[in-house]
Each structure stands twice: as structure tokens, then as C-alpha cells.
Scaffold this motif. Structure first.
Motif, PDB file in Angstrom:
ATOM      1  N   THR A   1      -6.119  -5.902  -1.272  1.00  9.83           N
ATOM      2  CA  THR A   1      -7.840  -6.100  -0.885  1.00  9.83           C
ATOM      3  C   THR A   1      -7.449  -8.082  -0.599  1.00  9.83           C
ATOM      4  OG1 THR A   1      -8.334  -7.244  -2.880  1.00  9.83           O
ATOM      5  CG2 THR A   1      -9.057  -5.095  -2.644  1.00  9.83           C
TER       6      THR A   1
ATOM      7  N   ARG B   1       0.793  -1.342  -0.013  1.00 13.10           N
ATOM      8  CA  ARG B   1       0.239   0.105   0.228  1.00 13.10           C
ATOM      9  C   ARG B   1       0.918   1.376  -0.110  1.00 13.10           C
ATOM     10  NH1 ARG B   1      -4.405   0.046   4.727  1.00 13.10           N
ATOM     11  NH2 ARG B   1      -5.468   1.559   3.175  1.00 13.10           N
TER      12      ARG B   1
ATOM     13  N   TRP C   1      -6.039  -3.569   5.342  1.00 14.34           N
ATOM     14  CA  TRP C   1      -5.672  -3.804   3.645  1.00 14.34           C
ATOM     15  C   TRP C   1      -7.053  -2.705   3.259  1.00 14.34           C
ATOM     16  CZ3 TRP C   1      -4.375  -8.015   1.559  1.00 14.34           C
ATOM     17  CH2 TRP C   1      -3.574  -8.844   2.098  1.00 14.34           C
ATOM     18  N   ASP C   2      -7.143  -2.405   1.783  1.00  9.66           N
ATOM     19  CA  ASP C   2      -8.337  -1.628   1.882  1.00  9.66           C
ATOM     20  C   ASP C   2      -9.474  -2.097   1.573  1.00  9.66           C
ATOM     21  OD1 ASP C   2      -6.460   1.155  -0.351  1.00  9.66           O
ATOM     22  OD2 ASP C   2      -5.523  -0.893  -0.393  1.00  9.66           O
ATOM     23  N   GLU C   3      -9.973  -3.276   1.015  1.00 11.26           N
ATOM     24  CA  GLU C   3     -11.028  -3.611   1.551  1.00 11.26           C
ATOM     25  C   GLU C   3     -10.770  -5.369   2.313  1.00 11.26           C
ATOM     26  OE1 GLU C   3     -15.906  -4.789   0.062  1.00 11.26           O
ATOM     27  OE2 GLU C   3     -14.045  -3.410  -1.169  1.00 11.26           O
TER      28      GLU C   3
ATOM     29  N   TYR D   1      -3.227  -1.050  -4.963  1.00 11.48           N
ATOM     30  CA  TYR D   1      -4.520  -1.397  -3.316  1.00 11.48           C
ATOM     31  C   TYR D   1      -4.399  -2.884  -3.489  1.00 11.48           C
ATOM     32  CZ  TYR D   1      -9.823  -1.601  -4.165  1.00 11.48           C
ATOM     33  OH  TYR D   1     -11.059  -1.915  -3.116  1.00 11.48           O
TER      34      TYR D   1
ATOM     35  N   ARG E   1     -10.718  -0.752  -7.637  1.00 11.24           N
ATOM     36  CA  ARG E   1      -9.576  -0.165  -7.804  1.00 11.24           C
ATOM     37  C   ARG E   1     -10.116   1.371  -8.397  1.00 11.24           C
ATOM     38  NH1 ARG E   1      -8.041  -2.485 -11.629  1.00 11.24           N
ATOM     39  NH2 ARG E   1      -6.900  -2.036 -13.124  1.00 11.24           N
TER      40      ARG E   1
END
Length: 613
Positions: free
Chosen positions: A112, A105, A129-131, A110, A141
């Protein structure tokens, strides 16, 4: 204009980094066509492997999910940072122990995760995590941002075998290993698992197709692996090939393939999955954090002398301590608690028909020597030639013809344990647990404990006196392992009775007292006080590790000695802690003579696994 130029160069650097998709089949051994498994039907995985590097001898850090997944997140072996080496623990994660998604990151990726975590650590998933959800996908993303997308396939989990499955492979076509009885339930269990592997193959095919739909095939590195080995008896939770051997396939497009051996290469030397975090960071052209203990696989020559190390500690309600090393041909196993059998009853594992069938055959006296060993005390060391003996049933340890191999691997294992600061000799919950605390000067004398463990596990009667002499050591960890050495001697520890009695009367450390009580229960002419202590430690509220240690000690005793205490023990079968409940229920049934291998114990008795997805 200067800022525009910097922005353009930044975008170019990001575009120069590959996307990364990491596919993890939970509990999934390499029963794929590309690994030579004849009954398998895995066309999608085989097609991926045909244009990839296939690591034929990849091994997990631990033979169970949570400790192994700790290493897959941090690049640190779990036994280096207790209590991460125990199943279902929560190790505090120090700020400097940067995880691989955090590194990516910071590079602009991005990131996940879909969706399992099970990191065995106190991790803020939203921070790394971004997701992190069942919806995590690279398609979330923005623009052309490079991505790391992890997909976990849960249907290959051990619990799949507790359900009714379509039987797509003839049970007669599977090979039953020599350590298992060749009976219907075991053949069916092996056969049924191929149906969930076929589903995993479809899952892999769908993801590869999605990459193609999005025009990402030529810019994406695909890794395929598992968190540990298989799910049939003597695999998951055990430090044999079946529990540790995992698939590892790395497919890199042309632009990034130079970081690996040529596509289509099969690497026959051992590698550890602990190398995967560093490998991902290397593909992303980031800097691998210094704490990651196993180098990545890119731009690294795999050598014939390479080794892979693995470990086992508490699995659910049962304590053990096993360390192992695998080279290109041999596996060496060091059992630090050889007085406990491999086949300690684990209530979740015994939901499987395979374990039930194996124990039924054992109780009926229908097993071969190789098959009954699972339920008996073990040797302190095991050595197997994986070429001539792939099922690991002929123990070569102590054979003069293999002395050089045994000594070389034993030496390598000891050096590895010292290098990583192995926390395994510490009782769970000790103040010295953890990467930092265990390395403070004077906190944890690992070299001395390794020497003491050699004396303890040798189980020689003449060692009773030297072990008794260390019961008064200022270090409670030393006192505990001296006491455990006397436990391992059983009745042969009788010469140490006076020392055990004296120490038991003054000992204040709970973990040491449990070990002393178990030793006294075997040698004292009046074992009542020792038994009283073990029952109190097991049943009266207290820390889970101490209660589990006490329950294990009681389970190892003759159940007839506990007849008058069955109600106290049985009451803990209603404990809210599932591990306490399972261990207490099993012990109570054993005392009452009502246990059968098919008994479903708390907390699983109210769950219909066959109605699950």
C-alpha cells in the motif's frame, strides 16, 4: 498431501519475511534531535533512532520531489532515464523497469501507498499497488499476509511555509547559515519549520504505536527518510547539503537485524537514497532487478571511500544542469550552465518569505560576498570541505592545496555520469531521451559531450574559434552545446559572429536555434532578428521546453532591449501552462520595471495558501 506440504512451506517462507513500513517526510531535512539539531523536539523519531541504524550522511538523487521519487520507485537515477530528471515530467516506464512494489507483490506481499506518488513517470498506480490512496494501510490486508506499507507525510512540504504556523521555537535560537542574510523573515522561516517537523514526529509516533497495538513490532522493519532535503532558501532545488541531505533511519527487529550493522550504530559514510528500493527487496528476500543502479544497504559494508551522487536539471520553469558528488568530507559540484545564476527566479519558491527577503537584501546592496553569489553567475566547479565549512561558502576548487581532492572527485563524477548514461546534455523532449534510446549505438555520444562541456564552461576567449567550428557538426546536440559555449562567453564570442550568423540562417533544430539566437543577441551589431526569434519561440504556440528555453534566454538579456516586445511576452502570462505563465509574467514585470521580490506571479496569484490545511 504433497500439495498441503508445499502450501505449508510457502506459508513458512512468507512468515520468514518481515513486514516493512516506510515513512517519508516530504521535503524534510534531518532537523531531529537524533541528528544533533538542538532546537528540534522529536522524541518519537529519536526513540526510533535509538534502536535503529542511523545513516548520518544520506543523500537524495535530486534536490526536489518528482525526480527523486522516480529513483525511490525504480532504483534508477533520474538522469539515466530522461525526462525523469526534469521537474514535473512524465517519463515512459519501459516494461522491464520493474518497481520495488511489483517485486514484493510477486513475493506475496500486500503493498500500500498512502498517498503521494509524484513518480515523474507514466505509472499505472493500480498495477503496482494493492491500494494507493489516503486510506492505504497494512490493516487492509488479509490474514497474516506480509505487507509493505508506505506512508507519506505531506505537511512538511515547502508550502507549509506559505501559511501561518504556530511558532514553537524562538527565532533567536535558530542558526542562520552564512550564505543567507540574518534577517527577521529568514529567522522566522527557519523557526516556523520546526513546528511542522514536530507534527511529523507525532505522525511517526502514531504509526509506531499502531504497529504495537497490532502486535507487529517484532516482525516489522521501519524505514524513515525524506524524498530530498529542506525547504529554506538554497536548499530545495539546489545541489548543496541543505538540498540533498536527508534523514535515513532503519529499525529492524531482532529476527532481521543481522542484515544491518548493530542497532544503535551511526553510519558516517555517504549513502544514496537510490539504494532504498534494493534495500526493501533485500529485506523481503527477493531478487533485486538488474537495472537498479545502487546496491541495497543490507549485508553491505559501508566504506570510508564511499560516495553519493546527485543531480539537478529543470526545476519548474528554469533550466539548469548541475552534477555533484559527496565523499566523507568533501562535496564537488560541476555547474554545466554556470552563466545562469543559482538564484534564477522560480515563481513557486518565491512565495516563501525567505526568498523574498534574500532578494530584497540583494537589491538593497546589503549582502556579504558569500550571500550575493546566489544571484550571480557561477564557477564551473565548486569544492567544499564540509568539516571546516558546513555552510559551503568557501569554494576550494582551483586551490592547489586541494587539487588531489578536486581531481579525484571530478574523475569519479565523470565516471558515474558515463556509467549511468546521464541524459542531461540532451534538450528536453529529444528523441534520444530515455534509458534505452540514449544507449542505442550512435544516438548519444556522452563522452564527447562531456569533453565539449569542459571547453564550453571554461569560458575562455580563445575557445570561441573551436566552439564555432562545431556549429556545423552533424549532431544537433553537439551544435547546441557549441552554441551554449558561445552564449557563456557573452560578448567575448564576437570572433564567432560570422559562424553564428551562418548557422542561424540554416539551422532547423529548435533547441539549437534558441541557443544560437541568445549568442547572437550578445554579439551581433543588429540583434533584432535574434530577438525576434526568441520572442516568437517564447510566445507562439510550441513545445513547452523550447518556450521555456527561449524565456530563460530573454530573461538573461538586458530588459531594456525588450521594451517594444513587452506586450507579446506579457500575453503569455495567461498561458494555461503554469511554468510558461510564471516565466512570462516575471519577464514582463522586469521589462516594465514593476517587479518586486514579493510579487505573486501566475498561476499562484489566485491561491490562498495561508487558508490551506
Amino acid at each position: 498431501m504433497q500439495s498441503d506440504g508445499n502450501a505449508r512451506r510457502s506459508r513458512e517462507r512468507m512468515m520468514d519475511r518481515p513486514n516493512i513500513v516506510w515513512i517519508v517526510g516530504e521535503d524534510c531535512p534531518p532537523r531531529f534531535g537524533c541528528y544533533g539539531d538542538e532546537p528540534a523536539s522529536t522524541p518519537n523519531i529519536d526513540a526510533l533512532a535509538a534502536h535503529a541504524v542511523v545513516f548520518e550522511q544520506a543523500y537524495s538523487a535530486a534536490p526536489v520531489c518528482a525526480p527523486s521519487r522516480f529513483s525511490l520507485l525504480t532504483g534508477v537515477v533520474p538522469e539515466a532515464h530522461g525526462p525523469a530528471h526534469h521537474m514535473r515530467a512524465e517519463a515512459p516506464l519501459p516494461p522491464w523497469m520493474t518497481t520495488y512494489p511489483e517485486v514484493l507483490r510477486a513475493l506475496g506481499y500486500y503493498c500500500t501507498n498512502n498517498a503521494k506518488t509524484d513518480y515523474n513517470a507514466a505509472v499505472d498506480e493500480a498495477r503496482i499497488w494493492d491500494e494507493c490512496s489516503p486510506h492505504g494501510h497494512w490493516r487492509g490486508r488479509g490474514g497474516d499476509q506480509p505487507f509493505l506499507a508506505v506512508f507519506n507525510f505531506d505537511d512538511t512540504h515547502e508550502s507549509a511555509l506559505f501559511r501561518d504556523l504556530p511558532r514553537e521555537v524562538d527565532p533567536a535560537a535558530v542558526r542562520v547559515p552564512a550564505y543567507l542574510p540574518d534577517c527577521e523573515d529568514i529567522r522566522h522561516e527557519f523557526s516556523d519549520y520546526y513546528s511542522v517537523i514536530r507534527r511529523f514526529d507525532g505522525f511517526v509516533g502514531d504509526l509506531v504505536a499502531q504497529l504495537a497495538e497490532d502486535g507487529l513490532t517484532d516482525s516489522t522493519v521501519v524505514l524513515l527518510s525524506s524524498d530530498h532535503g529542506g525547504v529554506n532558501p538554497r536548499s530545495k532545488r539546489h545541489c548543496y547539503e541543505e538540498g540533498l541531505h536527508v534523514p535515513l533511519i532503519v529499525a529492524a527487529p531482532d529476527a532481521y537485524a543481522g542484515a544491518l550493522p548493530h542497532r544503535g550504530t551511526r553510519v558516517p559514510t555517504p549513502v544514496s537514497t537510490v539504494s532504498i528500493p534494493a534495500t526493501i527487496i533485500e529485506f523481503a528476500r527477493g531478487e533485486v532487478p538488474g537495472h537498479m543502479q545502487v546496491p541495497g544497504l543490507t549485508r553491505r559494508e559501508c566504506r570510508a571511500e564511499d560516495m553519493a551522487f546527485s543531480a539537478r536539471d529543470r526545476m519548474d520553469e528554469r533550466y539548469d544542469m548541475v552534477r555533484t558528488v559527496r565523499d566523507a568530507r568533501f562535496r564537488y559540484i560541476r555547474n554545466f550552465m554556470p552563466h545562469r545564476p543559482c538564484g534564477q527566479h522560480v515563481s513557486f519558491a518565491w512565495l516563501g518569505a525567505g526568498y523574498q527577503a534574500w532578494e530584497r537584501e540583494f537589491l538593497a546592496g546589503r549582502l556579504t560576498d558569500a550571500q550575493r553569489r546566489f544571484f550571480q553567475p557561477r564557477p564551473e566547479a565548486e569544492l567544499y570541505d564540509l568539516v571546516d565549512d558546513p555552510d559551503e561558502v568557501v569554494n576550494l576548487a582551483g586551490d592547489p592545496r586541494y587539487r588531489e581532492h578536486e581531481e579525484r572527485l571530478a574523475r569519479a563524477l565523470r565516471e558515474h555520469m558515463l556509467a549511468v548514461g546521464d541524459n542531461g546534455f540532451l534538450p528536453e523532449g529529444a528523441a534520444a531521451e530515455g534509458y534505452g534510446p540514449s544507449r542505442r549505438p550512435g544516438a548519444y555520444d556522452l563522452a564527447r559531450l562531456l569533453d565539449l562541456a569542459d571547453v564550453a564552461t571554461a569560458r575562455r576567449p580563445e575557445n570561441a574559434a573551436p566552439l564555432a567550428a562545431q556549429l556545423d557538426d552533424p549532431d544537433p546536440v553537439v551544435r547546441r552545446w557549441a552554441a551554449l559555449g558561445l552564449v557563456m562567453l557573452g560578448r567575448q564570442a564576437a570572433p564567432a559572429l560570422a559562424a553564428l550568423d551562418a548557422r542561424f540562417g540554416t539551422e532547423t533544430d529548435d533547441a539549437v536555434r534558441v541557443a544560437l539566437a541568445e549568442a547572437l543577441a550578445a554579439v551581433s551589431p543588429d540583434p533584432g532578428p535574434a530577438l525576434d526569434h526568441l520572442v516568437d519561440a517564447a510566445t507562439v504556440g510550441g513545445r513547452r521546453p523550447i518556450r521555456l528555453e527561449a524565456l530563460s534566454a530573454l530573461t538573461a538579456l538586458d530588459p531594456r532591449s525588450l521594451t517594444g516586445r513587452v506586450h507579446e511576452i506579457g500575453a503569455s502570462a495567461a498561458d494555461p501552462d503554469p511554468y510558461i505563465a510564471g516565466a512570462a509574467a516575471y519577464l514582463a514585470l522586469r521589462i516594465e520595471g514593476r517587479y518586486t521580490p514579493g510579487t505573486v506571479l501566475p498561476p499562484w496569484s489566485g491561491i490562498d495558501f495561508r487558508a490551506a490545511r
